[in-house]
Design a protein around this motif. Structure first.
Motif, mmCIF file in Angstrom:
data_model
loop_
_atom_site.group_PDB
_atom_site.id
_atom_site.type_symbol
_atom_site.label_atom_id
_atom_site.label_comp_id
_atom_site.label_asym_id
_atom_site.label_seq_id
_atom_site.Cartn_x
_atom_site.Cartn_y
_atom_site.Cartn_z
ATOM 1 N N VAL A 23 0.830 -1.202 0.000
ATOM 2 C CA VAL A 23 0.000 0.000 0.000
ATOM 3 C C VAL A 23 0.865 1.253 0.000
ATOM 4 N N SER A 24 1.892 1.269 0.859
ATOM 5 C CA SER A 24 2.767 2.451 0.869
ATOM 6 C C SER A 24 3.519 2.579 -0.454
ATOM 7 N N ARG A 25 3.857 1.450 -1.077
ATOM 8 C CA ARG A 25 4.539 1.508 -2.370
ATOM 9 C C ARG A 25 3.621 2.125 -3.430
ATOM 10 N N TYR A 26 2.342 1.765 -3.382
ATOM 11 C CA TYR A 26 1.368 2.323 -4.323
ATOM 12 C C TYR A 26 1.316 3.857 -4.220
ATOM 13 N N PHE A 27 1.193 4.370 -2.987
ATOM 14 C CA PHE A 27 1.104 5.820 -2.823
ATOM 15 C C PHE A 27 2.437 6.501 -3.116
ATOM 16 N N PHE A 28 3.529 5.841 -2.765
ATOM 17 C CA PHE A 28 4.849 6.382 -3.100
ATOM 18 C C PHE A 28 5.002 6.537 -4.610
ATOM 19 N N GLU A 29 4.658 5.528 -5.375
ATOM 20 C CA GLU A 29 4.782 5.590 -6.832
ATOM 21 C C GLU A 29 3.847 6.637 -7.419
ATOM 22 N N LEU A 30 2.668 6.762 -6.831
ATOM 23 C CA LEU A 30 1.712 7.772 -7.292
ATOM 24 C C LEU A 30 2.308 9.170 -7.128
ATOM 25 N N MET A 31 2.839 9.439 -5.936
ATOM 26 C CA MET A 31 3.417 10.759 -5.685
ATOM 27 C C MET A 31 4.685 10.981 -6.502
ATOM 28 N N ARG A 32 5.475 9.933 -6.690
ATOM 29 C CA ARG A 32 6.687 10.092 -7.495
ATOM 30 C C ARG A 32 6.334 10.444 -8.939
ATOM 31 N N SER A 33 5.281 9.851 -9.477
ATOM 32 C CA SER A 33 4.838 10.213 -10.826
ATOM 33 C C SER A 33 4.312 11.645 -10.865
ATOM 34 N N ASP A 48 1.011 19.858 -13.687
ATOM 35 C CA ASP A 48 -0.419 20.157 -13.556
ATOM 36 C C ASP A 48 -1.026 19.657 -12.252
ATOM 37 N N ILE A 49 -0.204 19.287 -11.279
ATOM 38 C CA ILE A 49 -0.724 18.865 -9.988
ATOM 39 C C ILE A 49 0.311 19.140 -8.904
ATOM 40 N N GLU A 50 -0.181 19.599 -7.755
ATOM 41 C CA GLU A 50 0.635 19.726 -6.551
ATOM 42 C C GLU A 50 0.104 18.737 -5.519
ATOM 43 N N PHE A 51 0.955 18.329 -4.604
ATOM 44 C CA PHE A 51 0.487 17.441 -3.541
ATOM 45 C C PHE A 51 1.314 17.660 -2.289
ATOM 46 N N GLU A 52 0.755 17.218 -1.186
ATOM 47 C CA GLU A 52 1.438 17.277 0.106
ATOM 48 C C GLU A 52 1.227 15.952 0.820
ATOM 49 N N LEU A 53 2.279 15.451 1.436
ATOM 50 C CA LEU A 53 2.191 14.252 2.272
ATOM 51 C C LEU A 53 2.292 14.703 3.722
ATOM 52 N N SER A 54 1.198 14.559 4.472
ATOM 53 C CA SER A 54 1.197 15.020 5.868
ATOM 54 C C SER A 54 1.791 13.936 6.758
ATOM 55 N N LEU A 55 3.105 14.016 6.919
ATOM 56 C CA LEU A 55 3.863 12.975 7.618
ATOM 57 C C LEU A 55 5.011 13.624 8.365
ATOM 58 N N ARG A 56 5.187 13.239 9.623
ATOM 59 C CA ARG A 56 6.279 13.774 10.420
ATOM 60 C C ARG A 56 7.296 12.719 10.825
ATOM 61 N N LEU A 57 6.851 11.499 11.129
ATOM 62 C CA LEU A 57 7.740 10.447 11.610
ATOM 63 C C LEU A 57 7.533 9.184 10.789
ATOM 64 N N SER A 58 8.607 8.641 10.206
ATOM 65 C CA SER A 58 8.470 7.435 9.388
ATOM 66 C C SER A 58 9.830 6.792 9.164
ATOM 67 N N ASN A 59 9.827 5.456 9.096
ATOM 68 C CA ASN A 59 11.012 4.701 8.703
ATOM 69 C C ASN A 59 10.803 4.031 7.353
ATOM 70 N N LEU A 108 10.502 6.291 0.883
ATOM 71 C CA LEU A 108 10.563 7.750 0.962
ATOM 72 C C LEU A 108 11.996 8.269 1.047
ATOM 73 N N ASP A 109 12.955 7.393 1.331
ATOM 74 C CA ASP A 109 14.352 7.821 1.348
ATOM 75 C C ASP A 109 14.838 8.257 -0.028
ATOM 76 N N GLN A 110 14.127 7.846 -1.070
ATOM 77 C CA GLN A 110 14.584 8.087 -2.433
ATOM 78 C C GLN A 110 14.122 9.432 -2.998
ATOM 79 N N VAL A 111 13.310 10.174 -2.235
ATOM 80 C CA VAL A 111 12.655 11.342 -2.824
ATOM 81 C C VAL A 111 12.795 12.572 -1.931
ATOM 82 N N SER A 112 12.462 13.725 -2.497
ATOM 83 C CA SER A 112 12.569 14.984 -1.757
ATOM 84 C C SER A 112 11.213 15.534 -1.341
ATOM 85 N N PHE A 113 10.114 14.863 -1.739
ATOM 86 C CA PHE A 113 8.805 15.459 -1.467
ATOM 87 C C PHE A 113 8.293 15.169 -0.054
ATOM 88 N N SER A 114 9.030 14.419 0.752
ATOM 89 C CA SER A 114 8.627 14.187 2.141
ATOM 90 C C SER A 114 9.720 14.704 3.066
#
Length: 369
Positions: free
Chosen positions: A18-28, A34-45, A49-55
């Motif tokens: 499930v997290s992979r699905y949303f990660f790939e969605l946001m990475r695309s 034509d789209i902005e997004f925000e991931l409301s997240l403060r603490l995660s292992n 998400l280590d591969q990206v700058s949007f979190s």
């Protein structure tokens, strides 16, 4: 347009479909103007998400093994998500799992929910660990959602089977995999294991049917003493599994391999066949991963798997030992058949991509505004 995603599937889980699905969605979406997004997240292992700058979350690896650490992280993340929801700086809300904490705070803003499978409804009484008790929560969320994304036609049928939902509110959007992007790159094409093997990937308990699969292929392994079974991911073998392998006198030919993306791709690339004996899958990402690695695919004929595999796989009845054994042995002993399956898998993979999933998901968001 701005979409807000919440913390749920990224709290406490290092990996997961499930997290992979949303990660790939946001990475695309990060590649689109034509789209902005925000991931409301403060603490995660979460490793993805280590591969990206949007979190801009904080990791707590050194604390993760402490009692209640993930529970505390979840509470703090939920409070932060509620803060971002109430701030209202978004057009569409897309929660990443089934929790109704936000319903009293979202107001009239549209929200979309993705339905992955009905495993908890189908097997909740038999296997409480799959999410027994989620039904009422799912029912409330599905009724309140402005649109329901189903990851397969099979999952759409499951929604309509278990929930009183208007079918017009459901949009089927298939998933994709980025493992295909790594195929044939020099860094990932490395030598395989020093023996021929059947590959099993992922969790092995409950409805995944690993025990039944192992029982069924024991005669195949006995007839082909050079053939091994490799299990990629899903955790170390437990005591019962080890006892099962020893009782069959096959303990030295069943192997566990922890996997990174590159390691998993390597396992697919060198396997005689990938076998997926699951009784229930909402989609079945490993099927696409196997196609990505040029791996012949042998599938259960249940749930969504025929929808994803189409004519690029050999199928069996997952509750019939002879059916499993015959299908597996047919593929591992027939090189022309394996070559045909590799070609068909490559063609079938062209029907799926994470960018296609994102494009169709964006259309869902746009239609709500």
């Amino acid at each position: 347009m701005k979409v807000l995603y919440d913390h749920q599937s990224f709290t406490g889980l290092t990996y997961g479909g499930v997290s992979r699905y949303f990660f790939e969605l946001m990475r695309s979406f990060a590649k689109r103007p034509d789209i902005e997004f925000e991931l409301s997240l403060r603490l995660s292992n979460n490793e993805y998400l280590d591969q990206v700058s949007f979190s801009r979350h904080l990791r707590y690896r050194n604390l993760a093994d402490l009692p209640n650490a993930n529970r505390i992280a979840s509470v703090l993340n939920r409070l932060y998500s509620l803060q971002r929801i109430r701030a209202g700086k978004y057009d569409v809300f897309h929660p990443t799992y089934y929790h109704r904490y936000f319903l009293n705070s979202i107001g009239n803003r549209p929200f979309v929910i993705t339905f992955h499978d009905a495993t908890s409804e189908r097997y909740g009484d038999q296997y409480p660990d799959v999410g027994k008790g989620l039904y009422d929560v799912k029912k409330q969320l599905l009724r309140r959602a402005d649109c329901i994304i189903s990851v397969s036609e099979f999952s759409k049928e499951e929604i309509l089977r278990y929930f009183p939902i208007n079918p017009d509110k459901i949009k089927v959007i298939h998933l994709g995999t980025t493992l295909a992007e790594q195929v044939n790159t020099p860094s990932t094409v490395t030598p395989g294991l020093p023996f021929p093997y059947i590959l099993y990937v992922g969790k092995r308990g409950l409805y995944k049917n690993f025990d039944g699969f192992f029982r069924a292929i024991q005669p195949v392994l006995q007839r082909h003493p050079d053939l091994h079974l490799v299990c990629g991911g899903g955790g170390l073998f437990n005591h019962d599994e080890q006892a099962l392998f020893h009782a069959a006198r096959l303990a030295d030919r069943v192997h566990y391999r922890p996997v990174t993306d590159a390691g998993l791709l390597n396992l697919y690339q060198h396997a005689r066949a990938f076998v997926f004996p699951s009784l229930n899958e909402g989609f079945g990402i490993p099927v696409l991963e196997a196609f990505s690695g040029g791996c012949p695919v042998v599938l259960s004929d249940r749930s969504s798997l025929p929808e994803v595999g189409a004519d690029a796989a050999i199928y069996f009845d997952p509750e019939d030992d002879d059916s499993i054994a015959n299908a597996v042995e047919r593929v591992v002993t027939d090189e022309p058949l394996r070559a045909e399956l590799r070609q068909k898998g490559t063609r079938r993979l062209q029907d799926f991509s994470c960018d296609k999933t994102a494009r169709q998901t964006l259309e869902v968001y746009q239609n709500l505004l």
